[in-house]
Design a protein around this motif. Structure first.
Motif, mmCIF file in Angstrom:
data_model
loop_
_atom_site.group_PDB
_atom_site.id
_atom_site.type_symbol
_atom_site.label_atom_id
_atom_site.label_comp_id
_atom_site.label_asym_id
_atom_site.label_seq_id
_atom_site.Cartn_x
_atom_site.Cartn_y
_atom_site.Cartn_z
ATOM 1 N N VAL A 34 -4.116 0.458 11.511
ATOM 2 C CA VAL A 34 -2.742 0.700 11.973
ATOM 3 C C VAL A 34 -1.837 0.747 10.748
ATOM 4 O O VAL A 34 -1.764 -0.211 9.972
ATOM 5 N N SER A 35 -1.146 1.878 10.579
ATOM 6 C CA SER A 35 -0.432 2.110 9.315
ATOM 7 C C SER A 35 1.075 1.984 9.426
ATOM 8 O O SER A 35 1.770 2.131 8.421
ATOM 9 N N PRO B 129 -17.569 12.187 18.671
ATOM 10 C CA PRO B 129 -16.801 11.393 17.703
ATOM 11 C C PRO B 129 -15.770 12.183 16.917
ATOM 12 O O PRO B 129 -14.679 11.667 16.643
ATOM 13 N N ASP B 130 -16.065 13.409 16.544
ATOM 14 C CA ASP B 130 -15.088 14.185 15.776
ATOM 15 C C ASP B 130 -13.814 14.425 16.579
ATOM 16 O O ASP B 130 -12.711 14.435 16.020
ATOM 17 N N GLU B 131 -13.958 14.632 17.885
ATOM 18 C CA GLU B 131 -12.774 14.853 18.728
ATOM 19 C C GLU B 131 -11.938 13.584 18.840
ATOM 20 O O GLU B 131 -10.705 13.630 18.736
ATOM 21 N N LEU B 132 -12.593 12.443 19.068
ATOM 22 C CA LEU B 132 -11.827 11.207 19.177
ATOM 23 C C LEU B 132 -11.186 10.850 17.842
ATOM 24 O O LEU B 132 -10.050 10.381 17.793
ATOM 25 N N ARG B 133 -11.896 11.100 16.767
ATOM 26 C CA ARG B 133 -11.319 10.848 15.444
ATOM 27 C C ARG B 133 -10.045 11.662 15.246
ATOM 28 O O ARG B 133 -9.052 11.160 14.701
ATOM 29 N N SER B 134 -10.032 12.897 15.702
ATOM 30 C CA SER B 134 -8.838 13.740 15.587
ATOM 31 C C SER B 134 -7.678 13.164 16.378
ATOM 32 O O SER B 134 -6.527 13.198 15.933
ATOM 33 N N VAL B 135 -7.974 12.619 17.564
ATOM 34 C CA VAL B 135 -6.920 12.011 18.381
ATOM 35 C C VAL B 135 -6.335 10.800 17.666
ATOM 36 O O VAL B 135 -5.108 10.643 17.581
ATOM 37 N N LEU B 136 -7.186 9.942 17.142
ATOM 38 C CA LEU B 136 -6.699 8.750 16.452
ATOM 39 C C LEU B 136 -5.893 9.120 15.209
ATOM 40 O O LEU B 136 -4.864 8.505 14.915
ATOM 41 N N THR B 137 -6.347 10.132 14.494
ATOM 42 C CA THR B 137 -5.617 10.583 13.310
ATOM 43 C C THR B 137 -4.246 11.111 13.685
ATOM 44 O O THR B 137 -3.236 10.816 13.020
ATOM 45 N N ARG B 138 -4.192 11.878 14.759
ATOM 46 C CA ARG B 138 -2.925 12.444 15.216
ATOM 47 C C ARG B 138 -1.921 11.347 15.580
ATOM 48 O O ARG B 138 -0.710 11.540 15.449
ATOM 49 N N HIS B 139 -2.434 10.204 16.006
ATOM 50 C CA HIS B 139 -1.556 9.105 16.391
ATOM 51 C C HIS B 139 -1.312 8.122 15.255
ATOM 52 O O HIS B 139 -0.791 7.023 15.477
ATOM 53 N N GLY B 140 -1.699 8.499 14.034
ATOM 54 C CA GLY B 140 -1.265 7.754 12.870
ATOM 55 C C GLY B 140 -2.243 6.733 12.322
ATOM 56 O O GLY B 140 -1.927 6.064 11.329
ATOM 57 N N LEU B 141 -3.406 6.575 12.935
ATOM 58 C CA LEU B 141 -4.369 5.652 12.347
ATOM 59 C C LEU B 141 -4.930 6.247 11.065
ATOM 60 O O LEU B 141 -5.094 7.463 10.944
ATOM 61 N N ARG B 142 -5.235 5.394 10.107
ATOM 62 C CA ARG B 142 -5.774 5.861 8.825
ATOM 63 C C ARG B 142 -7.099 5.164 8.539
ATOM 64 O O ARG B 142 -7.488 4.218 9.231
ATOM 65 N N ASP B 143 -7.769 5.649 7.528
ATOM 66 C CA ASP B 143 -9.057 5.074 7.114
ATOM 67 C C ASP B 143 -10.030 5.001 8.291
ATOM 68 O O ASP B 143 -10.724 3.991 8.493
ATOM 69 N N ILE B 144 -10.086 6.076 9.062
ATOM 70 C CA ILE B 144 -10.944 6.091 10.247
ATOM 71 C C ILE B 144 -12.395 6.322 9.836
ATOM 72 O O ILE B 144 -12.701 7.240 9.082
ATOM 73 N N GLU B 145 -13.252 5.447 10.330
ATOM 74 C CA GLU B 145 -14.685 5.533 10.059
ATOM 75 C C GLU B 145 -15.452 5.412 11.369
ATOM 76 O O GLU B 145 -14.958 4.792 12.316
ATOM 77 N N TYR B 146 -16.633 5.981 11.387
ATOM 78 C CA TYR B 146 -17.487 5.772 12.559
ATOM 79 C C TYR B 146 -18.946 5.919 12.172
ATOM 80 O O TYR B 146 -19.282 6.467 11.127
ATOM 81 N N GLU B 147 -19.795 5.389 13.049
ATOM 82 C CA GLU B 147 -21.228 5.570 12.872
ATOM 83 C C GLU B 147 -21.891 5.633 14.244
ATOM 84 O O GLU B 147 -21.401 5.032 15.213
ATOM 85 N N PRO B 148 -22.990 6.348 14.350
ATOM 86 C CA PRO B 148 -23.723 6.407 15.624
ATOM 87 C C PRO B 148 -24.282 5.039 15.996
ATOM 88 O O PRO B 148 -24.613 4.228 15.125
ATOM 89 N N LEU B 149 -24.394 4.808 17.287
ATOM 90 C CA LEU B 149 -25.038 3.605 17.814
ATOM 91 C C LEU B 149 -26.223 4.048 18.674
ATOM 92 O O LEU B 149 -26.153 4.046 19.902
#
Length: 226
Positions: free
Chosen positions: A224-225, A183-203
């Motif tokens: 989407v910002s 999850p930390d890696e995917l979060r970094s990708v989404l952040t790099r592409h401009g998404l904000r307020d990114i949250e996640y939780e395990p399933l």
């Protein structure tokens, strides 16, 4: 033997072939389909928590046999599903008809959607990113079709398979996120592409998957910002 220089169309054709062949039995696996009322209720609870109570216009990308599409429709959302594999879509349409759910399903490319700008409030995708030759291009495309302030929600994981199988033996080197991502890696990708307020939780609740989870599953969403 893998072919790193294989063009995108050839890669996507093999991906389509793989999931077409798996369509008849895809839902049979406990971690793919919905097999009990408890499993359905648990998934519905997770999706309600992450999508909210108000009905939304949702595009479910890589919808497969419509598992997430039908759950979202059951929560009152206006859902359209898109997938590359026609046989998956046939099963999704049949399931929606049996459930009396009004969901449009059509064939499309997750990296080049036939959808206008700002057309939906929410994009969802379950276990899709690892199958794409250009996942970061796809993330940009998903942002294009979501209205400003809308959300992108993904259900993903990190599975680190020992060996690729079937068509993926030929193309896994052409898929930058093959085997998923922590999850930390995917979060970094989404952040790099401009998404904000990114949250996640395990399933990791076994009820969700019909068994003890064998991999690091999680849900993640960002706004989407633009």
């Amino acid at each position: 033997m893998t072919h790193p220089d294989r063009n995108d169309d050839a890669v996507k054709d093999l991906v389509r072939r793989h999931w077409n062949d798996r369509a008849p039995t895809f839902d049979d696996a406990s971690h793919h389909g919905i097999h009990t009322d408890d499993q359905r209720d648990r998934w519905s609870s997770v999706l309600r928590e992450w999508t909210g109570d108000d009905p939304r216009q949702v595009l479910d990308i890589g919808c497969g046999t419509g598992v997430i599409s039908l759950l979202l429709a059951g929560l009152g959302h206006d859902v359209t599903g898109v997938d590359v594999a026609p046989r998956m879509l046939e099963r999704a349409r049949a399931k929606a008809e049996r459930a009396n759910r009004s969901i449009e399903f059509y064939r499309g490319d997750a990296e080049a959607l036939a959808v206008p700008d700002d057309a939906v409030e929410l994009v969802t995708a379950r276990h899709l990113i690892w199958t794409l030759p250009n996942p970061e291009r796809a993330i940009e495309e998903w942002q294009r079709v979501v209205e400003p302030g809308g959300r992108i929600l993904v259900i993903e994981g990190y599975w680190d398979h020992d060996e690729p199988w079937d068509e993926y033996e030929e193309i896994h080197d052409n898929l930058p996120m093959y085997d998923g991502r922590p999850p930390d890696e995917l979060r970094s990708v989404l952040t790099r592409h401009g998404l904000r307020d990114i949250e996640y939780e395990p399933l990791l609740d076994p009820v969700l998957w019909g068994r003890e989870p064998h991999h690091e599953y999680y849900i993640m969403a960002g706004t989407v910002s633009r």
